[in-house]
Design an enzyme around this catalytic site. Sequence first.
Site, PDB file in Angstrom:
ATOM      1  N   HIS A   1      30.227 -43.894  39.283  1.00  0.00           N
ATOM      2  CA  HIS A   1      30.692 -44.972  38.399  1.00  0.00           C
ATOM      3  C   HIS A   1      31.345 -44.400  37.151  1.00  0.00           C
ATOM      4  CE1 HIS A   1      27.131 -47.634  39.932  1.00  0.00           C
ATOM      5  NE2 HIS A   1      27.961 -47.285  40.895  1.00  0.00           N
TER       6      HIS A   1
ATOM      7  N   TYR B   1      30.612 -54.878  33.634  1.00  0.00           N
ATOM      8  CA  TYR B   1      31.169 -55.830  34.600  1.00  0.00           C
ATOM      9  C   TYR B   1      32.038 -56.878  33.918  1.00  0.00           C
ATOM     10  CZ  TYR B   1      27.667 -53.533  37.411  1.00  0.00           C
ATOM     11  OH  TYR B   1      26.917 -52.581  38.056  1.00  0.00           O
TER      12      TYR B   1
ATOM     13  N   ASP C   1      33.881 -53.255  41.138  1.00  0.00           N
ATOM     14  CA  ASP C   1      32.764 -54.160  41.416  1.00  0.00           C
ATOM     15  C   ASP C   1      32.935 -55.450  40.616  1.00  0.00           C
ATOM     16  OD1 ASP C   1      30.382 -55.341  42.059  1.00  0.00           O
ATOM     17  OD2 ASP C   1      29.108 -53.670  41.403  1.00  0.00           O
TER      18      ASP C   1
ATOM     19  N   HIS D   1      30.877 -57.950  40.989  1.00  0.00           N
ATOM     20  CA  HIS D   1      29.500 -58.323  40.653  1.00  0.00           C
ATOM     21  C   HIS D   1      29.296 -59.825  40.669  1.00  0.00           C
ATOM     22  CE1 HIS D   1      25.618 -56.808  38.982  1.00  0.00           C
ATOM     23  NE2 HIS D   1      26.070 -55.679  39.469  1.00  0.00           N
TER      24      HIS D   1
ATOM     25  N   GLU E   1      34.226 -54.728  45.506  1.00  0.00           N
ATOM     26  CA  GLU E   1      32.804 -54.929  45.783  1.00  0.00           C
ATOM     27  C   GLU E   1      32.313 -56.293  45.310  1.00  0.00           C
ATOM     28  OE1 GLU E   1      30.540 -51.576  44.513  1.00  0.00           O
ATOM     29  OE2 GLU E   1      28.750 -52.764  44.158  1.00  0.00           O
TER      30      GLU E   1
ATOM     31  N   GLU F   1      24.927 -56.128  48.294  1.00  0.00           N
ATOM     32  CA  GLU F   1      23.766 -55.463  47.695  1.00  0.00           C
ATOM     33  C   GLU F   1      22.636 -56.446  47.392  1.00  0.00           C
ATOM     34  OE1 GLU F   1      25.996 -53.846  44.335  1.00  0.00           O
ATOM     35  OE2 GLU F   1      24.621 -54.870  42.992  1.00  0.00           O
TER      36      GLU F   1
ATOM     37  N   ARG G   1      26.932 -53.249  52.392  1.00  0.00           N
ATOM     38  CA  ARG G   1      26.279 -52.400  51.380  1.00  0.00           C
ATOM     39  C   ARG G   1      24.949 -53.008  50.927  1.00  0.00           C
ATOM     40  NH1 ARG G   1      27.945 -50.310  47.521  1.00  0.00           N
ATOM     41  NH2 ARG G   1      26.924 -51.217  45.739  1.00  0.00           N
TER      42      ARG G   1
ATOM     43  N   ASP H   1      18.306 -48.161  39.824  1.00  0.00           N
ATOM     44  CA  ASP H   1      17.021 -48.836  39.969  1.00  0.00           C
ATOM     45  C   ASP H   1      16.492 -48.774  41.396  1.00  0.00           C
ATOM     46  OD1 ASP H   1      19.073 -50.536  40.575  1.00  0.00           O
ATOM     47  OD2 ASP H   1      18.361 -52.233  39.396  1.00  0.00           O
TER      48      ASP H   1
ATOM     49  N   GLU I   1      27.207 -44.808  47.556  1.00  0.00           N
ATOM     50  CA  GLU I   1      27.151 -44.934  46.091  1.00  0.00           C
ATOM     51  C   GLU I   1      26.077 -43.979  45.572  1.00  0.00           C
ATOM     52  OE1 GLU I   1      25.544 -48.681  44.667  1.00  0.00           O
ATOM     53  OE2 GLU I   1      26.873 -48.629  42.944  1.00  0.00           O
TER      54      GLU I   1
END
Length: 415
Positions: free
Chosen positions: A126, A157, A208, A210, A234, A260, A281, A314, A337
């Site tokens: 990233h 984001y 992304d 998001h 993404e 995700e 993903r 995380d 990733e």
Amino acid sequence: MAVKIQNIRVICTAPEGINLVVVKVETDEPGLYGLGCATFAYRHLAVKLVVEEYLKPLLIGRCAEDIEDLWQLMHQNGYWRNGPVENNAISGVDMALWDIKGKMANMPVYQLFGGKCREGIPVYRHADGRDLNELCENIQRFREMGITAIRCQCGGYGGESFGQTPPWAPVGAKPGVYLDSRKYIRDTVKLFEGIRSRLGEEIQLVHDVHERIAPGEAVKLAKELEPFDLLFLEDPVSIEQTGWLRRLREQSMTPIAEGELFNNPREWKTLITERLIDFIRVHISQIGGITPARKLQIFAEQFGVRTAWHGPGDMSPLAHAANIHIDLAAPNFGVQEWSGIEPPNFVIQELKGPHGALLEVFPGLPEFKDGYVYANDKPGLGVDLNEKEAEKYPCENVVTTWTQTRRRDGALQTP
Ligand code: MG
């Protein structure tokens, strides 16, 4: 003689300030145990409770070798299925059972999946920046580390930082991250135009979304980003709005990665069979661990969909290892990733002192070197847990605030 589950323990630790949940399955064979990741960082106590109060009594005394049967048993035990707390709890046990299986076979887990299709796993990192200049500098830093695919964001984001309510928000607007979606789309298109003109065509770019904009706006963004040849866009739409991916496909050639936040197989089946995504993903612990992830990888392979498993900060090194072991044996692996394990600009092998806390707690985590990640060849997942070190970094139980993204008018938007 079958190996039996003798005890199950939950260890919570936060070596980098992120709450990680590890499940340790101990067997009746001296010294034989397995470790798995059950990290749901914002609900760690709930996961701990499910493992300790429900899965442990269910599983003690059962044969540790029957991974599939035990997975089904855990999955069906609570009658209601596929929730994120439950899935993470199951994942902790499931990964630990695969770890045990590998140790019993004296093989790394990827060998149990058929062996390596590749020696190292290409990863993407990233890069962020306040503006194009800073972003390009950070991209260059990653390129110098051998990274060839980079996720590019400007200011996370998008939107104003939490607590900074913009002047255009309504009077009395509630706290959150305010995002003006039209501005975000304009800025993002300009950003990628700038990156390509400065850094050329060679580098692979990811962005992304998001889930932060309306589905119709995501269609527009995918279309406008087409000239910049992304590796993928993404999570352009939320998991509740994946029906819009058909419209997006009609309008744009930009490759799509989604998932995700997936928890339930119903969420990905159609996307794969109708080839509405290029990359799947999922966050492996969020779907229940290695057992369902391997099935998903093989299912996706039949339809030409590649994997790009979620690999954020995380999740514990055990989950990163699980990703890598599946990647090594997957013909339809796409890209991995890789983030959060080491601070930007640090190569894992150079970590020392406080930056190395994660390595001290989890010896054996997969190594990053010159753009690729390598699993070690120890039996099982190859990652251990130093419980004494883990104790030094207790988890904090706080209610997270970052998940409050707001639209221009102050209404909540998926974060
Ligand atoms: Mg993402």
